[in-house]
Scaffold this motif. Structure first.
Motif, PDB file in Angstrom:
ATOM      1  N   ILE A 196       1.058  -1.289  -0.100  1.00  0.00           N
ATOM      2  CA  ILE A 196      -0.084  -0.070  -0.003  1.00  0.00           C
ATOM      3  C   ILE A 196       1.056   0.842  -0.065  1.00  0.00           C
ATOM      4  CG2 ILE A 196      -2.033   0.907   1.473  1.00  0.00           C
ATOM      5  CD1 ILE A 196      -2.893  -1.516   2.195  1.00  0.00           C
ATOM      6  N   LEU A 253     -13.855  -0.235   3.226  1.00  0.00           N
ATOM      7  CA  LEU A 253     -12.772  -1.149   4.094  1.00  0.00           C
ATOM      8  C   LEU A 253     -12.179  -0.472   5.638  1.00  0.00           C
ATOM      9  CD1 LEU A 253     -12.121  -3.375   1.442  1.00  0.00           C
ATOM     10  CD2 LEU A 253     -14.048  -3.872   2.675  1.00  0.00           C
ATOM     11  N   PHE A 254     -11.723   0.784   5.155  1.00  0.00           N
ATOM     12  CA  PHE A 254     -10.825   1.629   7.028  1.00  0.00           C
ATOM     13  C   PHE A 254     -11.924   1.784   7.534  1.00  0.00           C
ATOM     14  CE2 PHE A 254      -7.715   0.963   2.892  1.00  0.00           C
ATOM     15  CZ  PHE A 254      -6.343   0.743   4.441  1.00  0.00           C
ATOM     16  N   SER A 283      -8.934  -3.154   8.827  1.00  0.00           N
ATOM     17  CA  SER A 283      -7.757  -1.871   8.322  1.00  0.00           C
ATOM     18  C   SER A 283      -8.344  -0.409   9.103  1.00  0.00           C
ATOM     19  CB  SER A 283      -7.310  -1.500   6.589  1.00  0.00           C
ATOM     20  OG  SER A 283      -6.403  -2.466   6.363  1.00  0.00           O
ATOM     21  N   ILE A 343      -2.778  -0.674   8.173  1.00  0.00           N
ATOM     22  CA  ILE A 343      -3.714  -1.710   7.794  1.00  0.00           C
ATOM     23  C   ILE A 343      -3.923  -3.128   8.398  1.00  0.00           C
ATOM     24  CG2 ILE A 343      -2.390  -3.496   5.965  1.00  0.00           C
ATOM     25  CD1 ILE A 343      -2.820  -0.266   5.369  1.00  0.00           C
ATOM     26  N   GLU A 360      -6.476  -7.537   5.939  1.00  0.00           N
ATOM     27  CA  GLU A 360      -7.167  -7.986   4.188  1.00  0.00           C
ATOM     28  C   GLU A 360      -6.264  -8.348   2.990  1.00  0.00           C
ATOM     29  OE1 GLU A 360      -7.701  -5.117   6.712  1.00  0.00           O
ATOM     30  OE2 GLU A 360      -9.725  -4.702   6.981  1.00  0.00           O
ATOM     31  N   LEU A 417      -8.072  -3.343  -0.233  1.00  0.00           N
ATOM     32  CA  LEU A 417      -7.568  -2.068   0.165  1.00  0.00           C
ATOM     33  C   LEU A 417      -6.737  -0.840  -0.762  1.00  0.00           C
ATOM     34  CD1 LEU A 417      -5.596  -3.844   3.009  1.00  0.00           C
ATOM     35  CD2 LEU A 417      -8.137  -3.069   3.049  1.00  0.00           C
ATOM     36  N   ASP A 433      -9.718   0.137  -3.113  1.00  0.00           N
ATOM     37  CA  ASP A 433     -10.399   1.047  -1.678  1.00  0.00           C
ATOM     38  C   ASP A 433     -10.074   2.424  -1.523  1.00  0.00           C
ATOM     39  OD1 ASP A 433     -12.904   1.912   0.043  1.00  0.00           O
ATOM     40  OD2 ASP A 433     -11.788   0.896   1.556  1.00  0.00           O
TER      41      ASP A 433
END
Ligand code: PLP
Length: 390
Positions: A267, A325-326, A337, A369, A372, A377, A380
């Motif tokens: 990421i 997702l975060f 996350s 993080i 997932e 991620l 997203d």
């Protein structure tokens, strides 16, 4: 005996000595008893093993203390009910009125407030520096006798890497103790370095699932022995059931951590090339200012990323709210996350010069993080960065 007596004196269940549970049961008991007063006295005099009162010691806590001390490469550990309890109780046990403490602008904000505001009230003086300012540290240590240097590496939230060998060397030369908040590096990190005390928020990587709070102080045995009697009086102990959940978390610590660190690397590399991102701080990036130091002194590069978003705080809020997702939440190191937008982490307790040291800008975002799939991620983050710029 009547029923109401029988339910307060429950039958004991004997587990045969050749038949043991694979997972140690929780010793959810405040008190432990010996058969007679003479044995209780022998326990108090340190002439026999055992347990008496859970604020002082408990078998479930002992198992976790032993495991954490081993992981950190030290011989003793004390558990507390939160990370802040580990920091506050160990500092209260170490300092007295008139003592001087050095701490840093890049640190976790509650630790800064504890040192300045709470310890200050008891006549403990302190000097705030930037963790980059080793010349300043050397000057301050030369000018004033210093009881303890309190610091973090990587720092929360901007991920600066402290030069730990240099700091411990300066501390030894000037007779100061070093207390490292090792939460972000994890209990397997920095064990080979010449540090006096490690503190951890177990709430983060050891719990790992965001459902239990705890803290730990880890050091060599004589230092823990010295702290133990004061900590027993200050009373910040961990509950046995919380310790049991920590032991469960600990079993998958390395598995989770490896997945999280791998995801964070992926990421950070994605963010670095994105047009809506001004800069990324992640010690795993080869051009990060802390990379060389981190590669030398850390076991991995961790799972926390800081970046500055184009458009500052309003864009940061849009970005955080667009993420699916975060979750927008405090804490870090869990399976899920998390994101902290700029509006939630401005260092309001610092002067403008100290704010520059803190390296938190109006666009600073912190990501933690989870476990997932990193590609989900990234997708997203991609859509939320796009919507932050509209
Ligand atoms: C979370 C955190 C703490 C405080 O821990 P709690 O368990 O929330 O009390 C202290 N230091 C750092 C670096 C943290 O991230």
């Amino acid at each position: 005996m009547k029923k109401r007596t029988r339910v307060t004196h429950l039958p004991e269940v004997e587990v045969p000595s050749d038949n043991r549970p694979l997972v140690a049961p929780v010793f959810q008991s405040v008190k432990f008893t010996f058969d007679d007063v003479a044995e209780t006295e022998r326990y108090f005099e340190g002439r026999r093993a055992g347990f008496y009162y859970s604020r002082v010691s408990n078998p479930t806590l002992r198992q976790l203390e032993t495991a954490l001390a081993d992981l950190q490469g030290r011989d003793a550990c004390l558990l507390t009910g939160s990370g802040m309890a580990a920091i506050s109780a160990s500092l209260l046990a170490l300092v007295k009125q008139g003592d001087h403490v050095v701490y840093f602008a890049e640190m976790y904000q509650p630790t800064r407030s504890l040192i300045r505001r709470v310890l200050g009230r008891f006549g403990v003086t302190s000097t705030l520096l930037s963790i980059d300012d080793l010349a300043g540290l050397e000057r301050v240590l030369g000018e004033r006798p210093t009881r303890v240097i309190v610091f973090e590496s990587p720092t929360n939230p901007v991920l600066k890497i402290a030069d730990i060998p240099r700091i411990t060397e300066l501390a030894r030369r000037h007779g100061a103790l070093t207390l490292l908040d090792n939460t972000l590096a994890g209990p397997h990190g920095h064990g080979g370095l010449d540090l006096d005390l490690y503190v951890h928020s177990l709430t983060k990587y050891v719990s790992g699932h965001g459902d239990v709070m705890g803290g730990a102080v880890i050091a060599r045995a004589e230092l823990i022995q010295q702290l133990r009697s004061d900590l027993t009086l200050l009373g910040p102990t961990l509950d046995p059931h919380a310790a049991f959940l920590m032991l469960r978390g600990l079993r998958t610590y390395f598995v989770r951590r490896e997945v999280q660190c791998r995801g964070a690397q992926r990421i950070a590399e994605f963010l670095r090339t994105h047009a809506a991102v001004e800069r990324v701080s992640y010690p795993g990036l080869p051009d990060d200012p802390g990379h060389a130091l981190a590669a030398r002194q850390m076991e991995d590069f961790g799972s926390i990323i800081r970046f500055d978003i184009v458009g500052g705080s309003p864009a940061g809020t849009k970005f955080a709210e667009a993420l699916e997702l975060f979750a927008i939440a405090a804490s870090l190191g869990s399976t899920e996350s998390l994101v902290v937008p700029p509006a939630m982490q401005q260092p309001r307790d610092l002067t403008s010069t100290q704010r520059t040291w803190s390296a938190i800008t109006p666009g600073t975002v912190r990501l933690s993080i989870g476990v997932e799939d990193p590609e989900d991620l990234v997708a997203d983050l991609e859509q939320a960065l796009a919507s932050s710029q509209t």
